[in-house]
Design a protein around this motif. Structure first.
Motif, PDB file in Angstrom:
ATOM      1  N   ILE A 273      22.012 -35.531  12.810  1.00 19.64           N
ATOM      2  CA  ILE A 273      23.247 -36.322  12.734  1.00 19.64           C
ATOM      3  C   ILE A 273      23.557 -36.897  14.108  1.00 19.64           C
ATOM      4  O   ILE A 273      23.502 -36.180  15.117  1.00 19.64           O
ATOM      5  CB  ILE A 273      24.419 -35.439  12.259  1.00 19.64           C
TER       6      ILE A 273
ATOM      7  N   ASP B  70      22.736 -29.322   9.528  1.00 15.87           N
ATOM      8  CA  ASP B  70      23.849 -28.467   9.107  1.00 15.87           C
ATOM      9  C   ASP B  70      25.005 -28.484  10.106  1.00 15.87           C
ATOM     10  O   ASP B  70      25.875 -27.613  10.079  1.00 15.87           O
ATOM     11  CB  ASP B  70      23.366 -27.035   8.855  1.00 15.87           C
ATOM     12  N   GLY B  71      25.008 -29.478  10.994  1.00 16.44           N
ATOM     13  CA  GLY B  71      26.164 -29.710  11.847  1.00 16.44           C
ATOM     14  C   GLY B  71      26.193 -28.943  13.151  1.00 16.44           C
ATOM     15  O   GLY B  71      27.226 -28.923  13.833  1.00 16.44           O
TER      16      GLY B  71
ATOM     17  N   PRO C 297      32.914 -26.863  10.479  1.00 20.11           N
ATOM     18  CA  PRO C 297      31.852 -25.872  10.713  1.00 20.11           C
ATOM     19  C   PRO C 297      32.384 -24.570  11.295  1.00 20.11           C
ATOM     20  O   PRO C 297      31.782 -23.517  11.093  1.00 20.11           O
ATOM     21  CB  PRO C 297      30.909 -26.578  11.691  1.00 20.11           C
TER      22      PRO C 297
ATOM     23  N   ILE D 247      37.592 -31.282  14.513  1.00 19.58           N
ATOM     24  CA  ILE D 247      36.175 -31.614  14.684  1.00 19.58           C
ATOM     25  C   ILE D 247      35.887 -31.957  16.142  1.00 19.58           C
ATOM     26  O   ILE D 247      34.919 -31.479  16.743  1.00 19.58           O
ATOM     27  CB  ILE D 247      35.782 -32.799  13.770  1.00 19.58           C
TER      28      ILE D 247
ATOM     29  N   LEU E 286      27.605 -34.710   5.345  1.00 25.49           N
ATOM     30  CA  LEU E 286      26.845 -33.542   5.781  1.00 25.49           C
ATOM     31  C   LEU E 286      25.753 -33.197   4.769  1.00 25.49           C
ATOM     32  O   LEU E 286      24.625 -32.844   5.137  1.00 25.49           O
ATOM     33  CB  LEU E 286      27.788 -32.351   5.970  1.00 25.49           C
TER      34      LEU E 286
ATOM     35  N   LEU F  43      26.669 -38.080  15.883  1.00 24.32           N
ATOM     36  CA  LEU F  43      28.128 -38.028  15.758  1.00 24.32           C
ATOM     37  C   LEU F  43      28.755 -38.795  16.908  1.00 24.32           C
ATOM     38  O   LEU F  43      28.483 -38.521  18.079  1.00 24.32           O
ATOM     39  CB  LEU F  43      28.606 -36.574  15.783  1.00 24.32           C
TER      40      LEU F  43
ATOM     41  N   ASP G 296      35.439 -28.715   5.239  1.00 22.00           N
ATOM     42  CA  ASP G 296      34.393 -29.449   5.953  1.00 22.00           C
ATOM     43  C   ASP G 296      34.345 -29.144   7.444  1.00 22.00           C
ATOM     44  O   ASP G 296      33.784 -29.903   8.220  1.00 22.00           O
ATOM     45  CB  ASP G 296      34.559 -30.956   5.736  1.00 22.00           C
TER      46      ASP G 296
ATOM     47  N   LEU H 224      23.385 -33.538  16.263  1.00 22.38           N
ATOM     48  CA  LEU H 224      23.542 -32.296  15.518  1.00 22.38           C
ATOM     49  C   LEU H 224      22.360 -32.080  14.585  1.00 22.38           C
ATOM     50  O   LEU H 224      21.730 -33.047  14.112  1.00 22.38           O
ATOM     51  CB  LEU H 224      24.825 -32.336  14.664  1.00 22.38           C
TER      52      LEU H 224
ATOM     53  N   TYR I   9      33.076 -30.057  19.108  1.00 23.52           N
ATOM     54  CA  TYR I   9      31.926 -30.688  19.749  1.00 23.52           C
ATOM     55  C   TYR I   9      32.192 -31.025  21.210  1.00 23.52           C
ATOM     56  O   TYR I   9      31.251 -31.076  22.014  1.00 23.52           O
ATOM     57  CB  TYR I   9      31.472 -31.895  18.922  1.00 23.52           C
TER      58      TYR I   9
ATOM     59  N   TRP J  45      33.391 -38.534   8.640  1.00 23.89           N
ATOM     60  CA  TRP J  45      33.097 -37.105   8.512  1.00 23.89           C
ATOM     61  C   TRP J  45      33.545 -36.631   7.129  1.00 23.89           C
ATOM     62  O   TRP J  45      34.693 -36.796   6.740  1.00 23.89           O
ATOM     63  CB  TRP J  45      33.829 -36.311   9.590  1.00 23.89           C
TER      64      TRP J  45
END
Length: 672
Positions: free
Chosen positions: A45, A117-118, A523, A91, A35, A47, A521, A114, A95, A30
């Protein structure tokens, strides 16, 4: 700009990430660069979040991430990002909350899809390579996600926008403050008590986790209300755990959880945080019950931590893996022939104290555990049993060891340092206090420009620290102050509190975010209100500030802690059982206890009584005759010309007592 089309994990500090460095998957850690690559390629993405000691993470890695065909699909359709949840809980929590908001059960490995843009739009946990267990196969999932991304991108993006907004509101927003309520803890404890398995301990059903935040609620409720049912639930659960297969009877230490309802078959990973919390709770339990089982398990667990988990810096590694030589539990389990070969003629004595258990469905060698009667016999015959354990430990030393995750996590070390300092006081073990002090110094030595890192491995450091790191280290510093009477620890705690305020406080100064303000980093900057295996960041912060304020007599700091607690309680009302750490710390904020003991340093009889009666609500300060005592509430200075113990509750103090027996009675919890 895109990154090289190859696996980029070999240079990462995390052992978990490096475990995947040889996968044919084009993994990235990450980072902002990863990103940016997803945006540049306009690809979704994939993840994947896990940790080094995670059993099902290893399974999915072997089945899917090491498979060239599956890796090819991943590389063709996605930017693949791998996260160590222990390095990046900020992170992971975002999620995991997203998966929960989708109505799915969480866990690890966490597998999320994702937008570039996450923003999350779909996810799950473990997926088999092909459909089985009633779960879709991973290839099937990958192809379906790719098809949806190509054909329904606008719809997925709208869904992701709504989901991330919902998660941000849930994890980051401010709620109206709630007045602190002394009855809240008891009500919560009553609810938890209704979940207790009174046959096997812990919460009803399987799998069984130690669940330290819940046990703490029950314990604090007993101290506050005198409800012995709440106390007994903790004592009973601890005894069952410490006799079960979840405990390593040969080497010491608790495994992560039991897969069954009887504490027999664990996932064999050993986590630093579980054992830190076990030590603290077993210390309280021993002081209350004088059950020698708790003393023995504390001594064994600290011996294991010192022997196998200390690093060169004197701080402690994160975990031991469940697997060795490719098989789960192989290092810890024993066949009857192996026991006989190791113990020879003493195998009959061994059988009187331990059983070899192989429940239905368990495919490995039998697991050591005890019945209630065997546990009682061990306590009665411990010198003989300790000799058997020493021989088994020596025999086990020749086996292939489980992998150790050597990264040093600041917050987990803080939890352990607190537990070691408290146990050292209770048992008069200066070596344990020294172990705590060296670990604390080892963590402080990793700071740069006055800031702590979250994670350290060798010369690799992960900055910036999280709010949990500062909170756990403030509490650890206060515990070391109590254990050593060295005011330098209070100075350090104040500095750490200033760093917490500078980098993590929200704009209104009513709470704190998990990530620092210069973390570029993330979101979402979340608050960290939700408990996991350890209390939430918010719960730990409130406890840390209350303990520091009580130790220093800083009324302004205590008022600040109360404001933070009220706002946190307003948020916790949305999900009480997931945020018991906040309720626990609010109870500490409402009723902090301060004990000032004035005594001849050569006698220490009153201090010894205080040490033998630990209470998580209380801060103890020892002062020598003729020394300078801290002021009590109301700016009253206690006399230091004669021995005396002054117990203060909030802003009032009881008359001083001078006899050890009087103090013991005063500190003993009141019963209903």
């Amino acid at each position: 700009m895109t990154l090289p089309q190859k696996n980029l994990l070999a240079e990462e500090a995390s052992p978990y990430l490096r475990q995947h460095a040889q996968n044919p998957v084009h993994w990235r850690a990450w980072s902002q660069a990863a990103l940016d690559e997803a945006r540049a390629l306009n690809r979704p993405i994939l993840l994947s979040v896990g940790y080094a000691a995670c059993h099902w993470c290893h399974v999915m890695a072997h089945e899917s991430f090491e498979n060239d065909e599956i890796a090819g699909v991943m590389n063709r359709f996605f930017v693949n990002i791998k996260v160590d949840r222990e390095e990046r809980p900020d992170i992971d929590q975002i999620y995991m909350a997203s998966l929960s908001a989708m109505g799915e059960q969480g866990g690890w490995p966490l597998t999320m899809f994702l937008t570039p843009d996450g923003k999350p739009f779909w996810g799950g946990t473990y997926f088999p390579p092909r459909s089985r267990y009633g779960r879709p196969g991973f290839v099937q999932v990958l192809e379906a996600i790719d098809k949806a991304w190509r054909e329904k991108r606008d719809s997925l993006s709208q869904s992701a926008d709504g989901l991330i907004a919902h998660v941000a509101t849930r994890l980051s927003a401010t709620q109206p403050r709630n007045a602190l309520d002394r009855q809240a803890l008891g009500r919560l404890a009553d609810g938890i008590a209704g979940m207790i398995d009174w046959a096997e301990g812990g919460l009803k059903g399987a799998p069984k986790f130690p669940n330290a935040p819940f046990m703490t609620t029950l314990w604090l409720s007993w101290l506050q209300t005198g409800n012995t049912t709440h106390r007994d639930a903790v004592l009973f659960s601890l005894r069952k755990m410490l006799a079960g297969g979840i405990y390593d009877h040969v080497g010491g230490g608790l495994c992560r959880y039991s897969t069954d309802a009887e504490w027999t078959v664990p996932h064999f990973e050993k986590m630093l945080y579980d054992n830190a919390q076990l030590l603290r709770m077993a210390n309280w339990a021993y002081a209350t019950s004088l059950d020698e089982l708790f003393r023995i398990r504390i001594e064994e667990t600290i011996a294991w931590l010192s022997r196998e988990m200390r690093t060169e810096t004197q701080a402690f590694a994160s975990s031991l893996d469940a697997h060795s030589d490719g098989e789960e539990g192989l290092f810890y389990t024993w066949s009857k022939d192996e026991i006989t070969e190791t113990l020879q003629t003493d195998v009959t004595t061994f059988a009187g104290h331990y059983s070899l258990s192989a429940p239905a469905g368990w495919e490995g060698k039998p697991i050591l555990r005890q019945s209630d009667e065997q546990s009682e016999r061990e306590v009665a015959d411990y010198p003989a049993v300790a000799d058997l354990k020493t021989r088994l430990l020596a025999g086990r030393a020749s086996r292939i060891r489980p992998g150790r995750d050597d990264k040093i996590l600041t917050d987990w070390n803080g939890l352990l340092i607190t537990a070691l300092a408290e146990c050292g006081r209770s048992f008069g073990r200066s070596d344990w206090i020294d172990l705590a002090a060296k670990g604390f110094a080892g963590i402080l030595a990793t700071a740069e420009t006055g800031r702590l890192p979250h994670s350290v491995l060798g010369d690799r450091k992960l900055f910036p620290a999280l709010s949990t790191d500062y909170a756990a280290m403030i509490t650890a510093a206060t515990a070391l102050f109590e254990a050593t009477n060295d005011t330098g620890y209070i100075d350090i705690a104040r500095t750490l509190a200033e760093q917490l305020e500078r980098w993590h406080a929200d704009a209104d100064h009513t709470g704190y975010f998990l990530s620092a303000s210069d973390s570029s980093d993330v979101p979402i900057r979340i608050r960290g209100d939700v408990d996991e295996a350890i209390p939430s960041a918010t719960g730990q912060i409130i406890e840390a500030l209350v303990r520091l304020a009580t130790a220093t007599g800083d009324i302004a700091l205590h008022e600040k802690a109360l404001v933070i607690a009220e706002h946190a309680l307003g948020r916790a009302g949305q999900q009480t059982y997931g945020q018991v750490g906040i309720v626990n710390s609010c109870a500490l904020a409402l009723d902090p206890l301060k004990l000032v003991v004035v005594e001849d340093p050569d006698q220490q009889s009153l201090v010894a009584v205080a040490n033998r009666n630990p209470d998580p609500r209380r801060i103890d300060i020892a002062v020598g005759l003729g020394g300078t005592a801290p002021s009590l509430p109301g700016d009253v200075l206690p006399s230091t010309d004669k021995p005396g113990a002054y117990l203060c509750m909030a802003q009032s103090c009881l008359p001083p007592v001078s006899e050890p027996g009087e103090l013991a009675k005063l500190l003993r919890p009141k019963m209903t």
